[in-house]
Design a protein around this motif. Structure first.
Motif, PDB file in Angstrom:
ATOM      1  N   VAL A  76     -23.421 -77.112 -43.685  1.00 46.31           N
ATOM      2  CA  VAL A  76     -23.195 -76.228 -42.542  1.00 46.31           C
ATOM      3  C   VAL A  76     -24.524 -75.686 -42.046  1.00 46.31           C
ATOM      4  N   ALA A  77     -24.718 -75.690 -40.736  1.00 50.08           N
ATOM      5  CA  ALA A  77     -25.976 -75.249 -40.137  1.00 50.08           C
ATOM      6  C   ALA A  77     -26.275 -73.792 -40.478  1.00 50.08           C
ATOM      7  N   GLN A  78     -27.518 -73.535 -40.858  1.00 52.37           N
ATOM      8  CA  GLN A  78     -27.931 -72.183 -41.224  1.00 52.37           C
ATOM      9  C   GLN A  78     -27.911 -71.218 -40.043  1.00 52.37           C
ATOM     10  N   ASP A  79     -27.985 -71.747 -38.814  1.00 55.45           N
ATOM     11  CA  ASP A  79     -28.034 -70.852 -37.665  1.00 55.45           C
ATOM     12  C   ASP A  79     -26.711 -70.138 -37.416  1.00 55.45           C
ATOM     13  N   LEU A  80     -25.669 -70.478 -38.189  1.00 57.54           N
ATOM     14  CA  LEU A  80     -24.414 -69.735 -38.086  1.00 57.54           C
ATOM     15  C   LEU A  80     -24.495 -68.385 -38.778  1.00 57.54           C
ATOM     16  N   LEU A  81     -25.464 -68.217 -39.676  1.00 65.40           N
ATOM     17  CA  LEU A  81     -25.599 -66.942 -40.378  1.00 65.40           C
ATOM     18  C   LEU A  81     -25.816 -65.806 -39.369  1.00 65.40           C
ATOM     19  N   GLY A  82     -25.055 -64.735 -39.545  1.00 60.44           N
ATOM     20  CA  GLY A  82     -25.158 -63.591 -38.661  1.00 60.44           C
ATOM     21  C   GLY A  82     -24.306 -63.677 -37.411  1.00 60.44           C
ATOM     22  N   ARG A  83     -23.711 -64.850 -37.127  1.00 62.41           N
ATOM     23  CA  ARG A  83     -22.856 -64.990 -35.944  1.00 62.41           C
ATOM     24  C   ARG A  83     -21.487 -64.371 -36.211  1.00 62.41           C
ATOM     25  N   THR A  84     -20.868 -63.843 -35.175  1.00 62.41           N
ATOM     26  CA  THR A  84     -19.503 -63.346 -35.284  1.00 62.41           C
ATOM     27  C   THR A  84     -18.562 -64.452 -34.828  1.00 62.41           C
ATOM     28  N   VAL A  85     -17.654 -64.846 -35.723  1.00 60.60           N
ATOM     29  CA  VAL A  85     -16.763 -65.964 -35.446  1.00 60.60           C
ATOM     30  C   VAL A  85     -15.317 -65.547 -35.684  1.00 60.60           C
ATOM     31  N   VAL A  86     -14.412 -66.345 -35.155  1.00 58.42           N
ATOM     32  CA  VAL A  86     -12.987 -66.174 -35.403  1.00 58.42           C
ATOM     33  C   VAL A  86     -12.426 -67.547 -35.712  1.00 58.42           C
ATOM     34  N   GLY A  87     -11.483 -67.618 -36.655  1.00 57.35           N
ATOM     35  CA  GLY A  87     -10.960 -68.933 -36.999  1.00 57.35           C
ATOM     36  C   GLY A  87      -9.788 -68.864 -37.946  1.00 57.35           C
ATOM     37  N   VAL A  88      -9.408 -70.035 -38.420  1.00 64.51           N
ATOM     38  CA  VAL A  88      -8.247 -70.160 -39.296  1.00 64.51           C
ATOM     39  C   VAL A  88      -8.671 -70.756 -40.637  1.00 64.51           C
ATOM     40  N   THR A  89      -7.966 -70.337 -41.676  1.00 65.02           N
ATOM     41  CA  THR A  89      -8.338 -70.726 -43.036  1.00 65.02           C
ATOM     42  C   THR A  89      -7.672 -72.019 -43.493  1.00 65.02           C
ATOM     43  N   GLY A  90      -6.555 -72.359 -42.881  1.00 65.69           N
ATOM     44  CA  GLY A  90      -5.737 -73.434 -43.398  1.00 65.69           C
ATOM     45  C   GLY A  90      -4.487 -72.898 -44.075  1.00 65.69           C
ATOM     46  N   GLY A  91      -4.355 -71.563 -44.110  1.00 63.82           N
ATOM     47  CA  GLY A  91      -3.115 -70.989 -44.613  1.00 63.82           C
ATOM     48  C   GLY A  91      -3.241 -69.924 -45.677  1.00 63.82           C
ATOM     49  N   VAL A  92      -4.365 -69.857 -46.383  1.00 60.04           N
ATOM     50  CA  VAL A  92      -4.499 -68.876 -47.457  1.00 60.04           C
ATOM     51  C   VAL A  92      -5.876 -68.217 -47.398  1.00 60.04           C
ATOM     52  N   GLY A  93      -5.955 -67.016 -48.030  1.00 60.32           N
ATOM     53  CA  GLY A  93      -7.248 -66.396 -48.243  1.00 60.32           C
ATOM     54  C   GLY A  93      -7.688 -65.341 -47.257  1.00 60.32           C
ATOM     55  N   ALA A  94      -6.935 -65.099 -46.173  1.00 56.18           N
ATOM     56  CA  ALA A  94      -7.436 -64.212 -45.124  1.00 56.18           C
ATOM     57  C   ALA A  94      -7.222 -62.731 -45.402  1.00 56.18           C
ATOM     58  N   TYR A  95      -6.262 -62.368 -46.239  1.00 50.51           N
ATOM     59  CA  TYR A  95      -6.003 -60.948 -46.486  1.00 50.51           C
ATOM     60  C   TYR A  95      -7.032 -60.421 -47.485  1.00 50.51           C
ATOM     61  N   ALA A  96      -8.284 -60.355 -47.041  1.00 50.62           N
ATOM     62  CA  ALA A  96      -9.355 -59.983 -47.951  1.00 50.62           C
ATOM     63  C   ALA A  96     -10.577 -59.502 -47.181  1.00 50.62           C
ATOM     64  N   GLU A  97     -11.472 -58.873 -47.907  1.00 43.96           N
ATOM     65  CA  GLU A  97     -12.700 -58.349 -47.313  1.00 43.96           C
ATOM     66  C   GLU A  97     -13.657 -59.469 -46.937  1.00 43.96           C
ATOM     67  N   TYR A  98     -13.665 -60.541 -47.733  1.00 42.83           N
ATOM     68  CA  TYR A  98     -14.486 -61.723 -47.453  1.00 42.83           C
ATOM     69  C   TYR A  98     -13.564 -62.935 -47.401  1.00 42.83           C
TER      70      TYR A  98
END
Length: 317
Positions: A76-98
């Motif tokens: 994954v490109a390093q230039d994504l660090l610090g960007r604000t993104v929105v997306g989907v997990t595939g179904g699990v893992g989103a109810y969390a701080e990270y």
């Protein structure tokens, strides 16, 4: 990190706050510090054990999150660090701080749009756009949008005429919701809580079927013979659509299943960024009903299951 764990399938009380190790992004993934997490009706049904899903409690559920990229995985490109993104997990893992997201399903939040607005609109709007494209409206058709004030239904009603619909019929279960459906662009609104409500329908060219259950067969009987099509994407009734192959043959109509991994990949890969672009340009809007702290995930599920909120219910870690 703080997270919400589904201890076992059952009621909302099965969602419990917990402290878990911070995840690491795998190959092709990004890790975000979540600023907003989406709660969907489908997730309430997964939690209840009604909707089949490959899940082994205890587990962190949740499919949608928005936030700042704090770590990237291999490839994954390093230039994504610090960007604000929105997306989907595939179904699990989103109810969390990270939250770990596939980089291919993490999209930059446009300028002028907040993470909460992007999260509220992107997934339901993308599903609506995918359904409208799949309907292949030629222009002037009469369309039926079941549950026309639901998260997806609202966008179907709002954008149907843009895609060529001539007359938009929506359904809603209360007077307030019926008024909102009219305000969103519906020409006619019916009460789907009335027994036998499909008998009130004229001939319909396209049905966006989200209630399913026994009324689906009654709705199919109103489809235009020879060319009518039903796009089946939900089961708010909790029961499969009561439609048989013989019903289709008798009227020469089509039912199109709009679900599954292939459908989701295309929907989120193509129509998710398209919806974000519409949001940024003002061609669509975000509908946020309630925002709750992450620890109140159980209450968020009660609100969504009870259809007590107009707009998305979001969690904030």
């Amino acid at each position: 990190m703080r997270a919400i764990v589904l201890t076992e399938t059952g009621g909302p009380e099965r969602l419990q706050p917990a402290e878990l190790p911070r995840p690491r992004p795998g190959e092709g993934q990004v890790l975000i510090r979540a600023q907003a997490v989406g709660v969907s009706y489908a997730e309430t049904q997964i939690r209840a054990g009604v909707l089949p899903f490959p899940l082994s409690p205890p587990a962190v559920i949740g499919a949608e999150a928005a936030g700042e990229v704090v770590e990237v995985g291999a490839g994954v490109a390093q230039d994504l660090l610090g960007r604000t993104v929105v997306g989907v997990t595939g179904g699990v893992g989103a109810y969390a701080e990270y939250v770990a997201l596939p980089a291919s399903m993490a999209f930059p939040v446009p300028d002028g749009v907040t993470p909460s607005q992007a999260l509220a609109a992107a997934a339901p709007g993308a599903i609506a756009l995918a359904l409208l494209h799949r309907a292949r409206l030629d222009g002037g058709e009469t369309v039926l949008v079941e549950a026309g004030t639901s998260t997806v239904g609202t966008y179907l009603v709002r954008h149907a005429k843009e895609f060529g619909a001539g007359h938009v019929i929506a359904t809603a279960g209360s007077a307030g919701k019926r008024s909102r459906a009219l305000a969103s662009g519906a020409d006619t609104v019916l009460d789907h809580g009335t027994p036998g409500w499909p008998a009130q329908l004229p001939d319909v060219d396209v049905v966006f079927e989200s209630i399913a259950g026994p009324s689906a067969g009654q709705v199919l009987a109103r489809l235009t013979p020879g060319s009518g099509r039903m796009l089946y994407y939900g089961l708010l009734s909790g029961r499969p659509a009561a439609v048989t192959a013989a019903d289709l043959m008798e009227r020469g109509v089509t039912i199109i299943g709009c679900s599954g991994p292939a459908w989701a990949a295309r929907t989120f890969g193509i129509h998710y960024p398209a919806m974000l672009a519409r949001l940024a340009s003002g061609r669509s809007e975000a509908r946020i009903g309630r925002t709750l702290p992450l620890e109140q995930a159980a209450e968020a599920h009660r609100l969504v299951e009870g259809r007590a909120v107009d707009g998305r219910v979001l969690l904030v870690p």
